[in-house]
Design an enzyme around this catalytic site. Sequence first.
Site, mmCIF file in Angstrom:
data_model
loop_
_atom_site.group_PDB
_atom_site.id
_atom_site.type_symbol
_atom_site.label_atom_id
_atom_site.label_comp_id
_atom_site.label_asym_id
_atom_site.label_seq_id
_atom_site.Cartn_x
_atom_site.Cartn_y
_atom_site.Cartn_z
ATOM 1 N N HIS A 123 -1.282 -14.992 -10.420
ATOM 2 C CA HIS A 123 -1.732 -13.720 -11.008
ATOM 3 C C HIS A 123 -0.999 -13.413 -12.316
ATOM 4 O O HIS A 123 -0.672 -12.263 -12.603
ATOM 5 C CB HIS A 123 -1.536 -12.545 -10.038
ATOM 6 C CG HIS A 123 -2.351 -12.617 -8.786
ATOM 7 N ND1 HIS A 123 -3.573 -12.015 -8.644
ATOM 8 C CD2 HIS A 123 -2.112 -13.244 -7.601
ATOM 9 C CE1 HIS A 123 -4.058 -12.248 -7.429
ATOM 10 N NE2 HIS A 123 -3.185 -13.002 -6.773
ATOM 11 N N ASN A 195 -7.432 -8.098 -3.374
ATOM 12 C CA ASN A 195 -8.227 -8.969 -4.236
ATOM 13 C C ASN A 195 -9.660 -8.452 -4.306
ATOM 14 O O ASN A 195 -10.040 -7.553 -3.547
ATOM 15 C CB ASN A 195 -8.253 -10.400 -3.679
ATOM 16 C CG ASN A 195 -6.972 -11.167 -4.004
ATOM 17 O OD1 ASN A 195 -6.226 -10.819 -4.916
ATOM 18 N ND2 ASN A 195 -6.726 -12.222 -3.243
HETATM 19 FE FE1 HDD Z 1 -0.129 -12.555 -3.456
HETATM 20 C C1 HDD Z 1 0.984 -11.680 -6.516
HETATM 21 C C2 HDD Z 1 -2.877 -10.517 -3.841
HETATM 22 C C3 HDD Z 1 -1.385 -13.648 -0.447
HETATM 23 C C4 HDD Z 1 2.725 -14.240 -2.885
HETATM 24 N N1 HDD Z 1 -0.818 -11.356 -4.903
HETATM 25 C C5 HDD Z 1 -0.213 -11.119 -6.096
HETATM 26 C C6 HDD Z 1 -0.998 -10.201 -6.860
HETATM 27 C C7 HDD Z 1 -2.086 -9.875 -6.109
HETATM 28 C C8 HDD Z 1 -1.963 -10.600 -4.874
HETATM 29 C C9 HDD Z 1 -3.206 -8.936 -6.490
HETATM 30 C C10 HDD Z 1 -0.663 -9.710 -8.260
HETATM 31 C C11 HDD Z 1 0.132 -8.442 -8.219
HETATM 32 C C12 HDD Z 1 0.418 -7.979 -9.617
HETATM 33 O O1 HDD Z 1 -0.546 -7.616 -10.322
HETATM 34 O O2 HDD Z 1 1.586 -7.968 -9.984
HETATM 35 N N2 HDD Z 1 -1.828 -12.218 -2.398
HETATM 36 C C13 HDD Z 1 -2.779 -11.284 -2.677
HETATM 37 C C14 HDD Z 1 -3.701 -11.196 -1.574
HETATM 38 C C15 HDD Z 1 -3.283 -12.079 -0.623
HETATM 39 C C16 HDD Z 1 -2.095 -12.717 -1.140
HETATM 40 C C17 HDD Z 1 -4.885 -10.258 -1.514
HETATM 41 C C18 HDD Z 1 -3.864 -12.389 0.716
HETATM 42 C C19 HDD Z 1 -4.605 -11.599 1.374
HETATM 43 N N3 HDD Z 1 0.542 -13.755 -1.962
HETATM 44 C C20 HDD Z 1 -0.119 -14.062 -0.796
HETATM 45 C C21 HDD Z 1 0.741 -14.859 0.046
HETATM 46 C C22 HDD Z 1 1.923 -15.023 -0.640
HETATM 47 C C23 HDD Z 1 1.766 -14.313 -1.897
HETATM 48 C C24 HDD Z 1 0.373 -15.386 1.409
HETATM 49 C C25 HDD Z 1 3.185 -15.745 -0.249
HETATM 50 C C26 HDD Z 1 3.504 -16.183 0.905
HETATM 51 N N4 HDD Z 1 1.540 -12.953 -4.549
HETATM 52 C C27 HDD Z 1 2.601 -13.638 -4.092
HETATM 53 C C28 HDD Z 1 3.733 -13.692 -5.073
HETATM 54 C C29 HDD Z 1 3.207 -12.799 -6.230
HETATM 55 C C30 HDD Z 1 1.798 -12.461 -5.764
HETATM 56 C C31 HDD Z 1 4.203 -15.027 -5.413
HETATM 57 C C32 HDD Z 1 3.284 -13.318 -7.654
HETATM 58 C C33 HDD Z 1 3.805 -12.180 -8.474
HETATM 59 C C34 HDD Z 1 4.180 -11.164 -7.513
HETATM 60 O O3 HDD Z 1 3.932 -11.586 -6.250
HETATM 61 O O4 HDD Z 1 4.683 -10.097 -7.753
HETATM 62 O O5 HDD Z 1 4.882 -13.188 -4.523
#
Ligand code: HDD
Length: 748
Positions: A123, A195
Amino acid sequence: MRKRILRKTRGADRGEQAPLPPGVPGSEPASVAEPTGPRPPLPPKPDQGTPEPVSPTGQDTGADPLRDAQGGEHLTTAHGARRSDTDHSLKAGRRGPVLLQDHHFREKVSHFDHERIPERVVHARGAGAHGVFRGYGTAERISAAHVFKKDVETPVFVRFSTVLGSRGSADLARDTRGFATKFYTAEGTWDLVGNNIPVFFIQDAIKFPDVVHAAKPHPDREIPQAQSAHDTFWDFVSLHTEAQHHTIWNMSDRGIPRSYRTMEGFGVHTFRLVDDDGRSVLVKFHWKPKLGVHSVLWEEALLANGADPDVHRRDLADAIEAGAFPEWELGVQVFEDNEEQMFRGIDLLDPTKIVPEELAPVEPIGLMTLNRNPSNYFAETEQVAFNPNNLVRGIDVTNDPLLQGRLFSYLDTQLSRLGGPNWTQLPINRPHAPVNDMLRDGMHQTAVHTGVAPYHPNSLDGNNPFPADEPARPFIDVPAPVAGSVKERGAPVSFEDHFTQARLFWLSMSDVEKEHIARAYAFELGKCWEQAVKERQLQALANIDEKLCAAVAQSLGLPAPKPTVKHGRIAPSPALSQVGGQWPLDGRLVGIVVGPDPDEKDLLAVTGAIDAAGMVPLVVAPHGGPVGRGGLVAQRTYLTARSVEFDAVLVAGAVPPASDAQPSFDAKAGARSGPGIDPRVQLLLDETFRQAKAIGTWGRSGALAAAGLPEGAPGVVAGRDAAAVVEQVVELMRSHRAWERFPVPGRL
Ligand code: HDD
């Protein structure tokens, strides 16, 4: 009531009748003053407010981000010493070497050297906006959350994003979109990190690094950027068939939205709401856009990624700046919180499953309006940090194993992305509720804590801070029983059905949407190299639908395999289709192609009518500058306009065969040569026609005939009277596209 697009503030590019250039009859004399003396910093634009000077401790630490960032009138160093020259480094003689003692040079360059922070691991590319959420009160019966109470207004910040691309990638990649909302509630911050697709690729967070490694560019050459059309992605999803449901959504039109404003949002997981008496229900969150759910065609996505890679960012910011504030209703599907946590055979803890709206209606609980653009991209949109752990009284999590893993990952990632544990003190992340924690020190600590006893209990600070008792409305931990007592790695049997809902999605699509899906699979797999990957994915498609599989296999030149799973009768869910309905048009763009000497009365009436319909008229002329002798200026030229920018195109009167303003060697590229119409207008009309968008002409234009377009085709209007033509075009636009222009054979 329809919001009226406000007068645009920034001249020609915003569709405004900009002042005529000096020298043109009727213009003001040239009087643009060069800055001669010190000036205070520019005020924020009307839609950009001052960040809230809320201190993280609730005390006045003097931290006003705007005042502290830019104060006084003169250029200073970071420690406030005024400087008289920032254009020359300090040298030993004008032609000599630069001196180490030049602090101003070192500070300026060194700070610049450290301007970037690591981009989000997923993202990375996004756009944000401020707004407000107003509760309807309908959720008060199921949740104690203050944010849902009737007419309570809560400030929000939303960040939309693509998932796969780097920060500088293009907006219209075929991808899932992030839809993350930070609610600054009076009882603490709540983050709903969702999402635009209601299901996820995997069922257990331990697989997240795997799916992201597979979807990101190949590690040897770091290509392709922002795309799933490559071997490792399809290798993963064909091996992990639980990903097939999310993947078919990506291959559908949902993967290439028209705008962030026209996307649904989903919390994906099942959450728990709890009332003041501790009674709980399970819910799934839905954001429903007031403008409807709309997408672009694949051709448009490809063109836009080259012609205007910021198309979604620009669309969101321009719409807000113009006063066309996008709105979403938040709704919930509600389920009993019982031991099984199943609904009609659907495991509510499985994030690869939806519950069709026809089985559990979405009940609206509040309205979100985005009404203010960020003042500074880095400070707000880049530094905003979402965290599914940010929960408030009345909202809690379930045991969905994907959600459980996210509760670790988001907190963890901010430590490296934002450089330490104090990222909650950054202005955009600060709670608007008073904070009285016992967290201390650490990198980038900006709060000045007082007291000597940040531990509990204590007798030296009068036992402050006091744990909140019930009247103070603390967070409610739902005493949910933990299922099973055996420590094991594994998944429930109910997680094993990977194809029923992918087929449900397929069966719910209209014919035109099915065609798009089949073509998307054919394109993406056509970009893969490994035969084994294509064959394995074809097997998965056969298990979704045999006709879909056959269409894709034919395009790949491979045999279509037989299904290995049997489906019973599956009732389609009409709510999943985007086609049909009539929608508001706020902030849509209409291109008006004019010749060198248009009828100005008509033109003014037409731009006025489009403006009144809440849309933005953009005049496309042979060259820049004033159009005719009237008060309009060209916002686009034949050279700079491209079909993907417009939701409809009007041709006002006659268009010249070839404009003398531009030599046309490049203009001819890609254009069919029409008899007597500028080839760039020809290209614009060809594309607009192919993209099933409304087209209108009036007067003695003959433009349609000249361009070889069939008059009377669905969504094409020609007439003598401009007002009547525009009225019909506006009506056509409400259905988004004239899909009936290209009847699909219904072969799928
Ligand atoms: Fe995630 C970012 C949505 C599963 C780990 N995720 C991130 C963002 C969104 C989502 C919208 C951007 C937030 C922003 O604008 O800063 N993610 C989802 C959705 C998931 C999902 C809807 C499942 C239903 N995510 C998911 C899992 C993991 C992560 C299973 C880790 C085990 N997601 C992350 C992250 C991020 C992230 C790596 C990257 C930047 C942040 O968190 O702040 O931790």
